[in-house]
Design an enzyme around this catalytic site. Structure first.
Site, PDB file in Angstrom:
ATOM      1  N   ASP A  38      -6.594  -5.252   5.824  1.00 25.15           N
ATOM      2  CA  ASP A  38      -6.853  -5.314   3.947  1.00 25.15           C
ATOM      3  C   ASP A  38      -6.283  -4.028   3.711  1.00 25.15           C
ATOM      4  O   ASP A  38      -6.333  -2.982   4.404  1.00 25.15           O
ATOM      5  CB  ASP A  38      -8.707  -5.199   4.460  1.00 25.15           C
ATOM      6  CG  ASP A  38      -9.555  -4.919   3.163  1.00 25.15           C
ATOM      7  OD1 ASP A  38      -8.868  -5.393   2.384  1.00 25.15           O
ATOM      8  OD2 ASP A  38     -10.241  -4.600   3.272  1.00 25.15           O
ATOM      9  N   ASP A  40      -8.344  -2.171   0.253  1.00 27.48           N
ATOM     10  CA  ASP A  40      -9.240  -1.712   0.329  1.00 27.48           C
ATOM     11  C   ASP A  40     -10.678  -1.441   0.998  1.00 27.48           C
ATOM     12  O   ASP A  40     -11.555  -2.383   1.649  1.00 27.48           O
ATOM     13  CB  ASP A  40     -10.081  -2.184  -1.380  1.00 27.48           C
ATOM     14  CG  ASP A  40      -9.057  -2.193  -2.862  1.00 27.48           C
ATOM     15  OD1 ASP A  40      -9.111  -0.909  -3.162  1.00 27.48           O
ATOM     16  OD2 ASP A  40      -8.676  -2.740  -3.257  1.00 27.48           O
TER      17      ASP A  40
HETATM   18  O1  C5P Z   1      -8.113  -5.558  -0.545  1.00 26.43           O
HETATM   19  P1  C5P Z   1      -9.278  -6.108  -0.083  1.00 26.43           P
HETATM   20  O2  C5P Z   1      -9.454  -7.351  -0.636  1.00 26.43           O
HETATM   21  O3  C5P Z   1     -10.364  -5.223   0.017  1.00 26.43           O
HETATM   22  O4  C5P Z   1     -10.005  -5.690  -2.029  1.00 26.43           O
HETATM   23  C1  C5P Z   1     -11.434  -6.665  -2.227  1.00 26.43           C
HETATM   24  C2  C5P Z   1     -12.266  -5.499  -2.947  1.00 26.43           C
HETATM   25  O5  C5P Z   1     -11.666  -5.485  -4.404  1.00 26.43           O
HETATM   26  C3  C5P Z   1     -13.789  -6.011  -2.569  1.00 26.43           C
HETATM   27  O6  C5P Z   1     -14.421  -5.571  -1.323  1.00 26.43           O
HETATM   28  C4  C5P Z   1     -14.099  -5.752  -3.740  1.00 26.43           C
HETATM   29  O7  C5P Z   1     -15.477  -5.452  -3.850  1.00 26.43           O
HETATM   30  C5  C5P Z   1     -13.701  -5.024  -4.825  1.00 26.43           C
HETATM   31  N1  C5P Z   1     -13.813  -5.708  -6.049  1.00 26.43           N
HETATM   32  C6  C5P Z   1     -13.230  -4.235  -6.951  1.00 26.43           C
HETATM   33  N2  C5P Z   1     -13.697  -5.467  -8.786  1.00 26.43           N
HETATM   34  C7  C5P Z   1     -13.348  -6.485  -9.036  1.00 26.43           C
HETATM   35  C8  C5P Z   1     -13.172  -7.045  -7.743  1.00 26.43           C
HETATM   36  C9  C5P Z   1     -13.646  -6.759  -6.480  1.00 26.43           C
HETATM   37  O8  C5P Z   1     -13.743  -3.598  -7.300  1.00 26.43           O
HETATM   38  N3  C5P Z   1     -13.453  -6.732 -10.308  1.00 26.43           N
HETATM   39 MG    MG Z   2     -11.937  -4.258   2.016  1.00 29.30          MG
END
Ligand code: C5P
Ligand code: MG
Length: 286
Positions: A38, A40
């Site tokens: 993954d 983030d």
């Molecule tokens: O790379 P990863 O799959 O971890 O990315 C998803 C992350 O992005 C989620 O854990 C979520 O907290 C974050 N997110 C965000 N803003 C959004 C949608 C998701 O920060 N609008």
């Molecule tokens: Mg993540």
């Protein structure tokens, strides 16, 4: 046992089992290994000096490319939906439609901002994005040993690529599955491409990309890194898995979520901002 597995941040449901998986993977050799991670809060830091670090979305949300009015709306979405994302009292079934709602509403707002492609690199450069300590060794070593690294992210592909490019680690062994921006002929964001990837549909995302896993069919040993329980399905496209070792970063709401992480990840890292344990394992396997 690797000394790093005795670090205070490490928790394991079954250390003996971890040892067996590691031995079996090591015996099979590094030419049978692939890494699926993954992005983030797994490859990037969750916090630095007590302050939250940004996700791909947050990098944009906080940038000059977004109007103040829109920033406020995105912040409201984050304040509404992030607590739901990490709420251990709600089931995945309950959270899933809300997560789709979060991603959809955020992407709609981003599209309204008419973001220019050629300003993304500056937004990343000016952001507080930080890869975890040890990232250089992690990326370089996998590259030098020709081990494929799949970064599977529900974040934004264009931003994620820029983060690793600016860090000098976007090597040719890296492949990315993520949400990519679609720009019009003048380089203005008009939509997001393809099927939305959110935290709970990585399995479906994996199954849409059977070609990638088919190419890697001689590598049935998988090292998986994630920070969400949704990340556990990232390897579901791998055919005929022999061994899989799952490393989970538990960054937030540690006490409430520890048991569920211990039940599903082989190794759980509690508030560990480094790639030290993952690197030790990678070095052992290669
Ligand atoms: O790379 P990863 O799959 O971890 O990315 C998803 C992350 O992005 C989620 O854990 C979520 O907290 C974050 N997110 C965000 N803003 C959004 C949608 C998701 O920060 N609008
Ligand atoms: Mg993540």
């Amino acid at each position: 046992m690797l000394p790093e597995l005795s670090n205070p941040s490490v928790c394991m449901r079954d250390p003996q089992r971890v040892q067996e998986i590691l031995e079996s993977m090591q015996k099979a050799g590094s030419n049978t290994l692939q890494v699926i991670s993954d992005f983030d809060m797994t490859l990037t830091r969750f916090a630095y000096n007590g302050k939250r670090c940004p996700t791909c979305h947050n990098i944009l949300d906080n940038s000059k490319l977004i109007s103040n009015d829109c920033k406020e709306k995105l912040k409201n979405l984050l304040d509404t939906y992030y607590p739901i994302e990490i709420d251990s009292t709600r089931s995945v079934d309950e959270k899933l439609p809300l997560m789709v709602e979060w991603w959809t509403r955020a992407h709609d707002l981003l599209v309204e901002q008419r973001i220019k492609k050629d300003l993304l690199a500056t937004a990343v450069r000016e952001s507080e994005a930080m890869l975890r300590d040890g990232y250089q060794l992690f990326f370089d070593h996998l590259y030098e040993h020709s081990i494929p690294l799949l970064i599977f992210s529900a974040g934004i592909g264009d931003i994620l690529e820029e983060v690793i490019r600016q860090a000098g680690v976007f090597h040719p062994n890296v492949k990315v599955f993520s949400n990519y921006m679609d720009f019009d002929e003048s380089g203005v964001l008009k939509a997001f491409k393809g099927e939305l990837i959110h935290i709970y549909n990585k399995r479906e995302g994996a199954l849409l990309n059977t070609g990638h896993f088919q190419e890697l069919r001689t590598r049935p040993n998988v090292l998986l890194l994630g920070d969400s329980l949704g990340d556990l399905t990232m390897a579901d496209g791998v055919q005929d898995i022999e061994n899989i070792l799952k490393i989970g970063f538990l960054n937030d709401k540690v006490e409430e979520r520890k048991q569920s992480y211990m039940d599903s990840y082989d190794i759980v890292l509690l508030k560990d901002e480094t790639l030290e344990v993952s690197n030790a394992i990678m070095l052992y396997l290669t």
